[in-house]
Design an enzyme around this catalytic site. Sequence first.
Site, PDB file in Angstrom:
ATOM      1  N   CYS A  44      44.869  68.989  29.592  1.00 58.36           N
ATOM      2  CA  CYS A  44      45.071  67.565  29.865  1.00 58.36           C
ATOM      3  C   CYS A  44      44.060  66.697  29.115  1.00 58.36           C
ATOM      4  O   CYS A  44      44.274  65.509  28.940  1.00 58.36           O
ATOM      5  CB  CYS A  44      45.013  67.295  31.366  1.00 58.36           C
ATOM      6  SG  CYS A  44      43.505  67.907  32.120  1.00 58.36           S
ATOM      7  N   GLU A 101      32.487  72.442  33.392  1.00 60.29           N
ATOM      8  CA  GLU A 101      33.639  72.833  34.232  1.00 60.29           C
ATOM      9  C   GLU A 101      34.196  74.166  33.725  1.00 60.29           C
ATOM     10  O   GLU A 101      34.187  74.443  32.518  1.00 60.29           O
ATOM     11  CB  GLU A 101      34.680  71.709  34.279  1.00 60.29           C
ATOM     12  CG  GLU A 101      35.273  71.295  32.942  1.00 60.29           C
ATOM     13  CD  GLU A 101      36.590  71.984  32.651  1.00 60.29           C
ATOM     14  OE1 GLU A 101      37.047  72.744  33.525  1.00 60.29           O
ATOM     15  OE2 GLU A 101      37.125  71.778  31.561  1.00 60.29           O
ATOM     16  N   GLN A 107      41.508  78.487  29.859  1.00 57.69           N
ATOM     17  CA  GLN A 107      42.533  77.907  28.977  1.00 57.69           C
ATOM     18  C   GLN A 107      42.349  78.383  27.538  1.00 57.69           C
ATOM     19  O   GLN A 107      43.336  78.642  26.841  1.00 57.69           O
ATOM     20  CB  GLN A 107      42.479  76.375  29.074  1.00 57.69           C
ATOM     21  CG  GLN A 107      42.956  75.875  30.431  1.00 57.69           C
ATOM     22  CD  GLN A 107      42.550  74.427  30.711  1.00 57.69           C
ATOM     23  OE1 GLN A 107      41.524  73.944  30.219  1.00 57.69           O
ATOM     24  NE2 GLN A 107      43.355  73.735  31.511  1.00 57.69           N
ATOM     25  N   ALA A 173      45.906  63.510  57.076  1.00 56.57           N
ATOM     26  CA  ALA A 173      46.591  64.132  55.944  1.00 56.57           C
ATOM     27  C   ALA A 173      46.210  63.448  54.640  1.00 56.57           C
ATOM     28  O   ALA A 173      46.990  63.409  53.695  1.00 56.57           O
ATOM     29  CB  ALA A 173      48.093  64.083  56.169  1.00 56.57           C
ATOM     30  N   GLY A 174      44.980  62.897  54.597  1.00 55.89           N
ATOM     31  CA  GLY A 174      44.518  62.229  53.374  1.00 55.89           C
ATOM     32  C   GLY A 174      44.407  63.225  52.223  1.00 55.89           C
ATOM     33  O   GLY A 174      44.177  64.414  52.439  1.00 55.89           O
TER      34      GLY A 174
END
Lengths: 401, 253
Positions: A44, A101, A107, A173-174
């Site tokens: 991305c 990260e 990837q 349910a945030g």
Amino acid sequence: MTLTLIGLSHHVAPVELRERVTLDLPAATALAGSLGDAICLSTCNRTELYFEGVDERRAVSALQQLAGEPLDGVLYRLHEDAAALHLFRVAAGLDSLVPGEGEILGQVRDAYEAAQPGALLDRVFRQALGVGKRVRSETAIGESPASVSSAAGALAAQVFGDLAGRRVMLIGAGRIGELAAANLASRGAQIAYIANRTVDTAHELAHRFGGDALALADIASRLGDVDVVVSSTSAPETVVQAGDVPAKRRTPLFFIDIAVPRDLDSAIAKLDGCFLYDIDDLEAVVAETLSGRRSEAARAEQLVAEEAERFRSWRASLDVVPAIASLRARAEEIRSAELAKVDGRMTADERRTLESVTAQILNKLLHLPTVRMKEAAVSSDGAAYADAVRHLFGLDEENKR
Amino acid sequence: MVEVFFWPALLGYGEAALAYATVRTSRAATWGVPLGWLAQTALLTAQAVRSDGFPWSTWAGSLNLFVWFVVGAYLIWGCRPRFRLLGLSVMPLAVALFVVARIGGGTGAGGSSHYGNLFLILHVGLALAAFAGFTLAAGLAGLYLWVERRLKRRSADILRLRLPPLASLERLTWRTILVSLPLLTLALVIGIVRQQRDGGRFDALEAVTLLTWLVYGAFLVFRPTGRRAAYFALGGFVLVIVARLALAGSHFT
């Protein structure tokens, strides 16, 4: 044999453009295959083509076709050492939005394994995977959480250690609460209860996480049965009061309040054995750990630079390899010819001894020139040395003959 | 000749004590501890070989042995980079006590006691091993309280410090006391049997040691958790300090 990289990333291209050139793994592999000896790394945050022996214009055109517009201002082109250094930094997570990260290394591996690269790409990608692993094992760059949800999981682990078997109650349910619950589950915790104002939504989440659905009114009665509480409702009032927390507990109770306004009574923090973190606390922890990542990034850059230097040395040594191979082949040819002349005049034992002795002489004679040529290659004199060796030993004339 | 092993041991412990000061250098400390401990093991072995009897019956000699037990227990439980802060409290203490033991003549050869060897080996050895375990438990409890306070205060740097989890610290404190108390029990039983046989007065050291045994016994029976467990372990350690430093000199005279 020139390593080339053409690509665009979050540093230079806005998301509207990146999303048009982002490819899933099969599509990226197909694009690379259509170009020739190439590997396409598409995430991305970046789409990059690494190739060797492919016309650059074809690669640019392929990316422009995906983007649907010219990419003159946003494409970067790197060659040889610079391209390798860039790939090493990418694999180490140093070129990522969040330094260090870990997803990017997987990837890079996927892109490499899906392709069928030639010798140069194979070498540079294998080394990049090694660099990624080395940076993660020798620095702490990937150890700290980089998001609120992962910080919640890491803090729970700071209290409980291994989260396997720890029971979690998710209130509301945030989205961030759900992510925090998912992070806790990925660390081995069990999502035991999901409480929500709308019980249908609670059932839906309970089905996904494998827990029991609760009404908000039932929360207090189940607090003694859990270790971690994650709350992220949009309720305007406090959902859990300090008085709801069972007084006698043998294990700690860890509260994560991601809601604004806050769901959990701040007096909970004062209770013995209870720990309460709200959204500001979590963001402060993330900011602190990110600054730690940046200082670790400086150490990681050093490791990457070392590996880039190793790659450069390897590339340079390739200049002299043909000359070394020719020299050894020529010497071996002479040795065999001379041995053949005395072939019929020796016993089998004498023949074996002579072969062994002449082979050792040859190896000892050629060892130093071989080492010196490789050293010279690294210091950029390799081509001159290789020419000198070819001239001195008549290797070119030999080839012509 | 014996003391030739003192310096490498001190060097290893000293290196660890300094290296634990920062996160970056703490990995090096995990080398200094075992190397120093091996050198001290060689020192103790040389002392045992050179001596006619039990060589650590003096106050300084027993301090030497005590340091060896403390570092040995630390090697087993906590000699990892994540337990840096525990090392930072244990290793400077080990260095200081080791130096004191040398100044007091406890690291040389020739010391011995008129007491029987087997009795001293068992009685003193077991008591010192137990006290070393309680010392380590106190270090773990202190670290627990420090980490817990940072978590309570919601310190932003809590994850950057790479501290051991609270649950691990609590579990290790419990286990260390669980292993140490039977050793102290045996030491006491052996001492009492010997005293019954040979006669002798019940002295202050025995009284404090018995009280220590009761405190740690209560710890195992009631099994407190969280902060209470840490305070319990530290309370017992105060008695260990009194027994080890204030009263030990008078016991065998």
